[in-house]
Design an enzyme around this catalytic site. Structure first.
Site, mmCIF file in Angstrom:
data_model
loop_
_atom_site.group_PDB
_atom_site.id
_atom_site.type_symbol
_atom_site.label_atom_id
_atom_site.label_comp_id
_atom_site.label_asym_id
_atom_site.label_seq_id
_atom_site.Cartn_x
_atom_site.Cartn_y
_atom_site.Cartn_z
ATOM 1 N N ASP A 88 0.652 -1.252 0.080
ATOM 2 C CA ASP A 88 0.070 0.023 -0.075
ATOM 3 C C ASP A 88 0.833 1.260 0.065
ATOM 4 O OD1 ASP A 88 -2.460 1.499 0.244
ATOM 5 O OD2 ASP A 88 -2.221 1.527 2.612
ATOM 6 N N ASP A 118 2.137 6.646 -4.341
ATOM 7 C CA ASP A 118 1.281 7.752 -4.116
ATOM 8 C C ASP A 118 2.105 8.950 -4.284
ATOM 9 O OD1 ASP A 118 -0.215 9.691 -3.081
ATOM 10 O OD2 ASP A 118 -0.058 8.887 -0.930
ATOM 11 N N THR A 127 -7.782 1.764 10.378
ATOM 12 C CA THR A 127 -8.202 2.119 11.600
ATOM 13 C C THR A 127 -9.042 1.169 12.427
ATOM 14 O OG1 THR A 127 -7.960 4.503 10.817
ATOM 15 C CG2 THR A 127 -9.025 4.199 13.055
HETATM 16 P P1 13P Z 1 -8.813 3.807 7.433
HETATM 17 O O1 13P Z 1 -7.738 4.194 8.380
HETATM 18 O O2 13P Z 1 -9.832 5.288 7.271
HETATM 19 O O3 13P Z 1 -9.323 2.728 7.227
HETATM 20 O O4 13P Z 1 -7.953 4.091 5.957
HETATM 21 C C1 13P Z 1 -7.161 3.068 5.378
HETATM 22 C C2 13P Z 1 -6.646 3.312 4.388
HETATM 23 O O5 13P Z 1 -6.848 4.196 3.298
HETATM 24 C C3 13P Z 1 -4.991 2.741 3.997
HETATM 25 O O6 13P Z 1 -4.514 2.983 2.833
#
Ligand code: 13P
Length: 301
Positions: free
Chosen positions: A83, A115, A257
């Site tokens: 990611d 990104d 999160t």
């Molecule tokens: P949240 O922490 O809001 O779930 O977002 C996660 C995210 O987009 C990781 O790339």
């Protein structure tokens, strides 16, 4: 059973009107219960790690995550994803994004994300293009980001409703069309009101703001790009918005999160209880909030 690649799974998800959740792993012991929850609910999911999770949290390194993945993976439902590797990070520091992403490909990550969203359009296109050239030579699909998804930066967020009403930072459809055409990227992360959960010491245990989504703008982005779109900031978005997003082109939803906070709340008492909380949260998310449980039966064919 054949073994579909992540690129194939994403195209199938888009065609079938479902989405593949990607779960971030900031602490290595979170991975096993996420894999178990995906297997028990027959849900196709990505095990994901972002650059900030080995820099600011405790996932160690891309190699440590890959090793833990090899130990606990279940290829009937899971794939490994790198990611957010930012070109410029949330503290405005430059990152050796090509080096980190090149290492991820070498290690066997099955998809990666660059990104460049803190750059201007031309620079974001150039950096994404370089990553696509590198990864496609190894048959690894690439996700990129266009638009501003706030939340990871230090300091308070501007008032959310004002942000949403202004549409500031939302991905523009004409720019998205140009971006996809000129980069050859496989999937695009877009900004339509979604925000990331906070990661600063002051904010990371707080309840995340309930974000809304501009579904009309999502429809325009789908038309403009024609590729699977990705929704970051998947925690705390109302179920009806999530379902509308999946119906309008979102094929992958990132969640961090919602599984990190239950783990952090319990890990000092007992790692086993913290892992159980991650398992429970993952099962509930895929069954209720995201409503994608069981999709492996259709996707992994
Ligand atoms: P949240 O922490 O809001 O779930 O977002 C996660 C995210 O987009 C990781 O790339």
């Amino acid at each position: 059973m054949s073994r579909p690649t992540t690129a194939e799974l994403m195209v199938r998800a888009l065609a079938q009107g479902t989405a593949i959740p990607a779960f971030n792993i900031p602490y290595l012991p979170m991975m096993a219960p996420v894999v178990r929850a995906l297997a028990d609910t027959k849900t196709c999911g990505l095990i994901a790690v972002a650059n900030l999770e080995f820099v600011k949290f405790e996932s160690g390194s891309p190699a440590a995550i890959r090793d833990e993945y090899e130990r606990v993976k279940n290829e009937a439902v899971t794939r490994l994803h790198m990611d957010h590797v930012p070109v410029i990070d949330e503290d405005n520091l430059r990152v050796d994004y090509l080096g980190v992403l090149g290492e991820a490909v070498e290690l066997g990550y099955e998809s990666i994300m660059v990104d460049g969203s803190r750059l201007d359009l031309a620079e974001n296109i150039a950096c994404t293009r370089a990553v696509v050239d590198m990864a496609h030579a190894r048959k690894v699909p690439v996700e990129a980001e266009l638009g501003a998804i706030l939340g990871h930066e230090a300091g308070p967020l501007p008032p959310y409703e004002e942000l949403f009403a202004s549409g500031r930072g939302f991905t523009d459809a004409a720019e998205a069309a140009q971006f996809v055409r000129e980069t050859g990227v496989d999937w695009l992360s877009i900004a339509i009101g979604n925000i990331h959960g906070a990661i600063s010491a002051a904010g990371k245990a707080k309840q995340k703001v309930a974000a809304r989504l501009d579904i009309d703008q999502l429809g325009r982005l789908r038309e403009a790009t024609g590729i699977p779109l990705v929704l970051h900031g998947g925690t705390g978005i109302r179920r009806d918005y999530i379902q509308a997003a999946i119906a309008n082109g979102i094929a992958k939803i990132n969640v961090a999160t919602a599984i990190r906070q239950p783990y952090e709340a319990l890990r000092e008492q007992s790692i086993e209880r913290a892992q159980q909380a991650v398992y429970d949260a993952t099962c509930e998310l895929v069954a209720d909030e995201l409503a994608v449980a069981g999709n492996a039966l259709r996707l992994m064919v």
